[in-house]
Design a protein around this motif. Structure first.
Motif, PDB file in Angstrom:
ATOM      1  N   LEU A  19       0.833  -1.191   0.000  1.00 33.69           N
ATOM      2  CA  LEU A  19       0.000   0.000   0.000  1.00 33.69           C
ATOM      3  C   LEU A  19       0.866   1.240   0.000  1.00 33.69           C
ATOM      4  O   LEU A  19       2.023   1.194   0.411  1.00 33.69           O
ATOM      5  CB  LEU A  19      -0.913  -0.027   1.224  1.00 33.69           C
ATOM      6  CG  LEU A  19      -1.800  -1.275   1.259  1.00 33.69           C
ATOM      7  CD1 LEU A  19      -2.557  -1.359   2.561  1.00 33.69           C
ATOM      8  CD2 LEU A  19      -2.756  -1.285   0.082  1.00 33.69           C
ATOM      9  N   ALA A  20       0.293   2.320  -0.454  1.00 31.25           N
ATOM     10  CA  ALA A  20       1.128   3.495  -0.655  1.00 31.25           C
ATOM     11  C   ALA A  20       0.547   4.737  -0.004  1.00 31.25           C
ATOM     12  O   ALA A  20      -0.659   4.968  -0.035  1.00 31.25           O
ATOM     13  CB  ALA A  20       1.301   3.721  -2.149  1.00 31.25           C
ATOM     14  N   LEU A  21       1.454   5.509   0.591  1.00 32.06           N
ATOM     15  CA  LEU A  21       1.069   6.781   1.206  1.00 32.06           C
ATOM     16  C   LEU A  21       2.021   7.862   0.742  1.00 32.06           C
ATOM     17  O   LEU A  21       3.187   7.589   0.463  1.00 32.06           O
ATOM     18  CB  LEU A  21       1.228   6.707   2.730  1.00 32.06           C
ATOM     19  CG  LEU A  21       0.215   5.990   3.585  1.00 32.06           C
ATOM     20  CD1 LEU A  21       0.547   6.268   5.048  1.00 32.06           C
ATOM     21  CD2 LEU A  21      -1.187   6.473   3.265  1.00 32.06           C
ATOM     22  N   ARG A  22       1.542   9.065   0.691  1.00 26.50           N
ATOM     23  CA  ARG A  22       2.445  10.184   0.432  1.00 26.50           C
ATOM     24  C   ARG A  22       2.239  11.244   1.500  1.00 26.50           C
ATOM     25  O   ARG A  22       1.099  11.612   1.798  1.00 26.50           O
ATOM     26  CB  ARG A  22       2.189  10.762  -0.953  1.00 26.50           C
ATOM     27  CG  ARG A  22       3.110  11.937  -1.278  1.00 26.50           C
ATOM     28  CD  ARG A  22       2.907  12.389  -2.701  1.00 26.50           C
ATOM     29  NE  ARG A  22       3.138  11.285  -3.619  1.00 26.50           N
ATOM     30  CZ  ARG A  22       2.572  11.200  -4.814  1.00 26.50           C
ATOM     31  NH1 ARG A  22       1.745  12.132  -5.217  1.00 26.50           N
ATOM     32  NH2 ARG A  22       2.823  10.172  -5.593  1.00 26.50           N
ATOM     33  N   ILE A  23       3.340  11.700   2.065  1.00 30.37           N
ATOM     34  CA  ILE A  23       3.253  12.722   3.109  1.00 30.37           C
ATOM     35  C   ILE A  23       3.875  14.008   2.576  1.00 30.37           C
ATOM     36  O   ILE A  23       5.015  13.996   2.100  1.00 30.37           O
ATOM     37  CB  ILE A  23       3.999  12.268   4.379  1.00 30.37           C
ATOM     38  CG1 ILE A  23       3.377  10.953   4.870  1.00 30.37           C
ATOM     39  CG2 ILE A  23       3.936  13.353   5.455  1.00 30.37           C
ATOM     40  CD1 ILE A  23       4.149  10.303   5.987  1.00 30.37           C
TER      41      ILE A  23
END
Ligand code: MN
Length: 718
Positions: A266-270
């Motif tokens: 899964l992917a997140l961007r901060i």
């Protein structure tokens, strides 16, 4: 896929006014729309809608990368020259030369010829390059134009769909990638896949859809935890879940990954405000969620060559899911999405188009070199493959010792690296040091390797063998060019050299030999046009130099020689390095056990059949060489530099090779080989170098001894 919205000019104005505040510019855009609308009046697209919707949508796509006023206008007018017979002059008059040039540039790129024939591809690449080098905005308009055409591709026949999709995937998406315009690139890829492999596309889309809810819940949980964590530490931020593009999943499946492996990731961007906060956020996240070793990438300290900056890490997140997390600032995000076009997004960049052009020059280099080198020398298929190679392959990023980034294709060798730095570096390279260790020339470079290329003025240039070692077709072509350009010259030079040597050996003055009569005689006898051709035939081994000389001087040699006057040569007349007492013509070698250099006390040893070997006076090998020694002295007329070997003793197990190389680089010496003789608490390095004389070597040693960890320097004696 998204439903096509029917936009109007008001939508365009609304979107543009977000970042173009000047009323007069918005008015200009309106004017351009009206001009385009009346020019395209009565024209319809295959889908049945009025033609004007296409340029309008092109301009709307351009607003998503914050295109400037001229570019938006060019988007609106991009088909008027080609489809409506509008003259460039008219556009210049109405909208100014910049707009006219942009529209003209897009028109020159041409209509699609529905062909992926190689010749056509070459033409296409050339046009792209011309467009880029004139004004990169031409290409950005072209990309927007193509994106809208791809969005409306359903209206065309299946055959045309596939052809356009293929061209988009092979040419336009890679160009968008190279310009860093990720937004446009990934939509182009997804749309291409949809038409090229509809079954695969919809299969992936469906599977994503099925698992979406579960994944969304997990991602939301994780986002919640990360937000809390960052808030605790007072780091203002924004978190986005990140959808992977269908094409990127397709690519991974193609590389043999299982679907479950991909969607489980899964992917997140901060997004944060400062670079410092990026690293802070990373540290905080790692303190709570265990990172996977080796998956961390710092593209902030080391940006990709398409300007991309971000921190990447993969951690074990909620419910045992792996999370791929990107951390970057808002500015970096802008660049990541819009690449070269991001210059538009910054108001403080006064001349955005100039900046874009500068960045483009660098990108262009690789296209240009492919074109220039290959045009005549390659089949068109090779050519296209080489372009694809350069454009599509995953690249690796290596560094020069100074920290400059060199982008190379996967599998590249130090030779590729050297040529990429500069052709001259490639042509004079004699070895390579990667991360402080000497490596063979066929070593496969890895991401982040620090590569130091050793060069030598005495290098004879690349070897044919390199052609089998190098990875990049650019490098291969540069090497080929070296041979095709130089082979003849090299042979001519070599031939001339050996003839002169032969003449010297036989003590024949050049002027005596090269009289007009002799020359005519030689040309006739050896059936050559001129002396150059004769040299060529000596150089390539067709005739021996002695044969040529014999042709003129044979008879005289057979005559009894008059007794030569005894001449005692002055030392400086002698070409040899060392003068041997009492003997004026003798072969002299410098021994490679102790490598004497001028200034050393030396002694000669008379070998059996190999002349005199010169040793340093304290060379232990002399002990065993009984009484066949002879007195020798250095000739005042010595060579430039002499080979010798030193041992550098240190008291550290840290690798100091680079640092010492740096230190040595200021001296007028040439370092030939460098390696670690002994590794441990007291690492010893063996360095083979070329140096003028003893005095200079002592100067170099003194400088090295100033390094705190250097304990002793000694000359090697084998
Ligand atoms: Mn168009």
């Amino acid at each position: 896929m998204s439903k096509i919205v029917e936009y109007t000019i008001e939508d365009l104005i609304e979107k543009a006014s977000v970042y173009i505040p000047e009323e007069e510019n918005l008015e200009k855009i309106r004017r351009a729309y009206q001009f385009a609308e009346s020019s395209h009046k009565g024209q319809f697209r295959k889908s049945g809608e009025p033609y004007i919707l296409h340029p309008l949508n092109t301009a709307i796509i351009l607003t998503t990368v914050y295109a400037d006023t001229d570019t938006l206008i060019a988007g609106l007018l991009h088909d008027t020259i080609e489809d409506c017979g509008v003259e460039k002059e008219e556009l210049t008059e109405l909208f100014g030369p910049t707009v006219a040039n942009l529209v003209y540039g897009v028109s020159k790129l041409g209509r699609i010829h529905f062909s992926t024939e190689n010749e056509y591809l070459i033409e296409y690449y050339k046009k792209i390059i011309v467009g880029m080098s004139e004004d990169v905005r031409v290409i950005i308009v072209k990309l927007a134009d193509r994106l809208h055409n791809m969005r409306t591709l359903y209206a065309l026949s299946t055959e045309k769909q596939k052809k356009i999709a293929k061209e988009t995937l092979e040419i336009l998406a890679p160009i968008a990638h190279h310009l860093g315009i990720h937004k446009i690139k990934s939509e182009l890829e997804d749309l291409s896949l949809r038409y090229l492999k509809p079954d695969v596309f919809y299969d992936i889309a469906e599977r994503l859809d099925k698992t979406k809810l579960e994944r969304d819940n997990t991602v939301n949980d994780m986002m919640h935890l990360v937000t809390e964590l960052l808030n605790e530490h007072n780091i203002p931020h924004e978190i986005k879940g990140r959808a992977k593009s269908i094409y990127s999943i397709y690519n991974k499946l193609n590389k043999g990954k299982k679907f479950s492996d991909i969607y489980d990731l899964l992917a997140l961007r901060i997004l944060v405000h400062t670079e410092q906060e990026c690293y802070l956020a990373l540290g905080i996240i790692h303190s709570k969620f265990k990172p996977i070793p080796k998956r961390f990438k710092d593209y902030i300290a080391m940006p990709k060559t398409n300007m991309y900056q971000s921190l990447h890490t993969t951690v074990f997140g909620v419910d045992g899911y792996l999370f791929e997390i990107q951390i970057r600032t808002y500015d970096m995000d802008e660049v990541a999405e819009n690449g070269i076009a991001s210059h538009w997004a910054y108001k403080e960049h006064k001349d955005a188009s100039q900046l874009m052009q500068n960045t483009t020059e660098q990108k262009l280099q690789f296209f240009k070199s492919i074109i220039e080198l290959n045009e005549d020398k390659m089949s068109s298929e090779e050519f296209v493959n080489s372009v694809k190679d350069e454009v599509l392959n995953n690249n690796i990023y290596c560094f020069t010792p100074k920290g400059d980034i060199i982008e190379l294709p996967k599998g590249a060798t130090p030779i590729d690296f050297a040529y990429k730095v500069h052709t001259r570096v490639g042509e004079t390279m004699v070895g390579a040091i990667v991360n402080n260790s000497i490596v063979p020339l066929d070593y496969e470079l890895q991401n982040n390797d620090i590569v130091k290329i050793n060069t030598s003025k005495n290098s004879k240039g690349p070897s044919q063998e390199w052609l089998n070692i190098v990875k990049s077709s650019q490098t291969r072509n540069k090497i080929r060019a070296f041979f095709s350009k130089n082979e003849k010259e090299i042979y001519i030079e070599r031939g001339k050299d050996s003839l002169e040597k032969e003449l010297r050996k036989r003590k024949i003055a050049f002027s005596d030999f090269f009289t007009p009569e002799n020359e005519a005689k030689l040309l006739k006898e050896f059936k050559v046009e001129d002396l150059e051709e004769l040299y060529l035939e000596i150089g390539n081994g067709k005739h021996a130099a002695s044969t040529i000389v014999n042709m003129i001087y044979k008879k005289e040699e057979e005559q009894p020689q008059p007794k030569p006057k005894k001449i005692i040569p002055k030392a400086s007349d002698n070409n040899s390095d060392v003068v041997v007492a009492g003997i004026d013509k003798v072969k002299v070698n410098l021994a490679n056990c102790c490598n004497p250099i001028p200034g050393d006390e030396i002694i000669g040893y008379i070998t059996k059949g190999n002349g005199i070997s010169v040793h340093r006076k304290n060379c232990h090998n002399l002990e065993y060489l009984d009484n066949r020694t002879v007195l020798v002295s250095w000739n005042s007329n010595t060579k430039d530099k002499y080979e010798t070997v030193i041992l550098i003793h240190t008291n550290t197990n840290e690798n100091k090779l680079m640092e010492m190389m740096q230190k040595l680089s200021i001296f007028d010496i040439h370092i030939d080989r460098f390696f670690t003789l002994h590794e441990g608490k007291d690492t010893i390095y063996e360095v083979t170098l070329y140096v003028r004389d003893l005095e200079y070597l002592e100067k170099v040693s003194k400088e090295l001894e100033k390094l705190a960890y250097v304990t002793k320097i000694e000359r090697l004696m084998r």
